[in-house]
Write a protein that holds these residues in place. Sequence first.
Motif, mmCIF file in Angstrom:
data_model
loop_
_atom_site.group_PDB
_atom_site.id
_atom_site.type_symbol
_atom_site.label_atom_id
_atom_site.label_comp_id
_atom_site.label_asym_id
_atom_site.label_seq_id
_atom_site.Cartn_x
_atom_site.Cartn_y
_atom_site.Cartn_z
ATOM 1 N N CYS A 48 0.836 -1.199 0.000
ATOM 2 C CA CYS A 48 0.000 0.000 0.000
ATOM 3 C C CYS A 48 0.870 1.248 0.000
ATOM 4 O O CYS A 48 1.909 1.288 0.652
ATOM 5 C CB CYS A 48 -0.868 0.023 1.253
ATOM 6 S SG CYS A 48 -1.915 -1.428 1.422
ATOM 7 N N GLN A 49 0.393 2.260 -0.712
ATOM 8 C CA GLN A 49 1.127 3.526 -0.777
ATOM 9 C C GLN A 49 0.442 4.548 0.120
ATOM 10 O O GLN A 49 -0.766 4.801 -0.013
ATOM 11 C CB GLN A 49 1.153 4.039 -2.213
ATOM 12 C CG GLN A 49 2.036 5.248 -2.377
ATOM 13 C CD GLN A 49 2.051 5.752 -3.808
ATOM 14 O OE1 GLN A 49 1.015 5.747 -4.477
ATOM 15 N NE2 GLN A 49 3.203 6.175 -4.283
ATOM 16 N N ARG A 50 1.214 5.149 1.044
ATOM 17 C CA ARG A 50 0.615 6.110 1.976
ATOM 18 C C ARG A 50 0.096 7.333 1.229
ATOM 19 O O ARG A 50 0.626 7.728 0.202
ATOM 20 C CB ARG A 50 1.635 6.501 3.044
ATOM 21 C CG ARG A 50 1.926 5.321 3.977
ATOM 22 C CD ARG A 50 2.927 5.659 5.036
ATOM 23 N NE ARG A 50 2.390 6.484 6.098
ATOM 24 C CZ ARG A 50 1.827 6.024 7.216
ATOM 25 N NH1 ARG A 50 1.710 4.730 7.420
ATOM 26 N NH2 ARG A 50 1.397 6.848 8.146
ATOM 27 N N TRP A 60 5.725 3.366 0.180
ATOM 28 C CA TRP A 60 4.978 2.105 0.244
ATOM 29 C C TRP A 60 5.174 1.459 1.597
ATOM 30 O O TRP A 60 6.205 1.667 2.259
ATOM 31 C CB TRP A 60 5.423 1.189 -0.891
ATOM 32 C CG TRP A 60 4.985 1.730 -2.211
ATOM 33 C CD1 TRP A 60 5.632 2.686 -2.951
ATOM 34 C CD2 TRP A 60 3.778 1.413 -2.915
ATOM 35 N NE1 TRP A 60 4.895 2.979 -4.076
ATOM 36 C CE2 TRP A 60 3.754 2.213 -4.088
ATOM 37 C CE3 TRP A 60 2.716 0.542 -2.689
ATOM 38 C CZ2 TRP A 60 2.721 2.157 -5.014
ATOM 39 C CZ3 TRP A 60 1.679 0.479 -3.616
ATOM 40 C CH2 TRP A 60 1.687 1.285 -4.762
ATOM 41 N N PRO A 63 0.181 -2.850 5.046
ATOM 42 C CA PRO A 63 -0.941 -2.227 5.743
ATOM 43 C C PRO A 63 -0.967 -2.615 7.218
ATOM 44 O O PRO A 63 -0.571 -3.712 7.587
ATOM 45 C CB PRO A 63 -2.156 -2.787 5.003
ATOM 46 C CG PRO A 63 -1.677 -4.046 4.363
ATOM 47 C CD PRO A 63 -0.232 -3.817 4.044
ATOM 48 N N GLU A 84 -8.765 -0.166 7.011
ATOM 49 C CA GLU A 84 -8.052 0.437 5.875
ATOM 50 C C GLU A 84 -8.457 -0.168 4.536
ATOM 51 O O GLU A 84 -8.475 0.520 3.524
ATOM 52 C CB GLU A 84 -6.540 0.250 6.055
ATOM 53 C CG GLU A 84 -5.997 0.989 7.259
ATOM 54 C CD GLU A 84 -4.482 0.911 7.391
ATOM 55 O OE1 GLU A 84 -3.959 1.579 8.273
ATOM 56 O OE2 GLU A 84 -3.826 0.170 6.621
ATOM 57 N N ARG A 123 -9.991 1.007 -0.857
ATOM 58 C CA ARG A 123 -8.830 1.841 -0.539
ATOM 59 C C ARG A 123 -9.329 2.996 0.341
ATOM 60 O O ARG A 123 -9.633 4.056 -0.156
ATOM 61 C CB ARG A 123 -8.258 2.335 -1.862
ATOM 62 C CG ARG A 123 -6.857 2.765 -1.823
ATOM 63 C CD ARG A 123 -6.195 2.709 -3.186
ATOM 64 N NE ARG A 123 -7.009 3.059 -4.330
ATOM 65 C CZ ARG A 123 -7.320 4.310 -4.679
ATOM 66 N NH1 ARG A 123 -6.919 5.319 -3.968
ATOM 67 N NH2 ARG A 123 -8.054 4.532 -5.763
ATOM 68 N N HIS A 126 -5.358 4.701 1.701
ATOM 69 C CA HIS A 126 -4.120 4.716 0.922
ATOM 70 C C HIS A 126 -4.294 5.407 -0.420
ATOM 71 O O HIS A 126 -5.394 5.490 -0.957
ATOM 72 C CB HIS A 126 -3.602 3.283 0.718
ATOM 73 C CG HIS A 126 -3.092 2.677 1.991
ATOM 74 N ND1 HIS A 126 -3.821 1.756 2.727
ATOM 75 C CD2 HIS A 126 -1.936 2.871 2.668
ATOM 76 C CE1 HIS A 126 -3.117 1.413 3.798
ATOM 77 N NE2 HIS A 126 -1.982 2.070 3.785
#
Length: 158
Positions: A48-50, A60, A63, A84, A123, A126
């Motif tokens: 996951c990309q913040r 990245w 999670p 999340e 999502r 993220h």
Amino acid sequence: MMAEKPYNEKLNDSKNMPEAVEITDSKAAFMKEVTAAIIRDGDKILICQRAADDECAMLWEFPGGKRENGETLEECIIREIREELELDIRVLGIFTKSIYHFNNNEIYFTLYNAEIIGGELQRNVHNAVEWVTVEEIGEYDFMPADIGFVEKILKERN
Ligand SMILES: Nc1nc2c([nH]c(=O)n2[C@H]2C[C@H](O)[C@@H](COP(=O)(O)OP(=O)(O)OP(=O)(O)O)O2)c(=O)[nH]1
């Protein structure tokens, strides 16, 4: 008072890690217990990309999030993944534990292996989520605390 460690110093020393850390008010300001999950589906791992407005924006991660009072680390990772990603997971075991020091903070990480048992991937927090193979994971720019985890995943690929 513990001496301040350099920003990128990582300890991957599970021998010295307690199963749970008692966080008193005086420690809470600089100590966090964080759980994260390696969720696999076949040969892919969910990363996951913040979000752009988040701490460590656009890097990245696996999670997860911070343990709340009154929950166990396993309850924490199950709750975080639900919040999340709207996925229900089963915890398969601990992949690794580590203590990460930066500035005046200490993060006690527990990284779990997990599998999806329900839910539809959403999502909620993220910027992006991706399923990647172990071969691909090294191409992503991970949070500093996660670089050791990625190296361990690469090392254990076979
Ligand atoms: N979830 C997660 N957090 C990580 C990773 N690597 C890493 O350095 N962190 C840090 C960022 C944060 O300081 C802390 C956990 O943050 P978080 O923002 O995900 O926690 P949370 O969901 O409880 O967040 P919040 O309610 O405080 O916004 O751990 C990782 O792989 N996954």
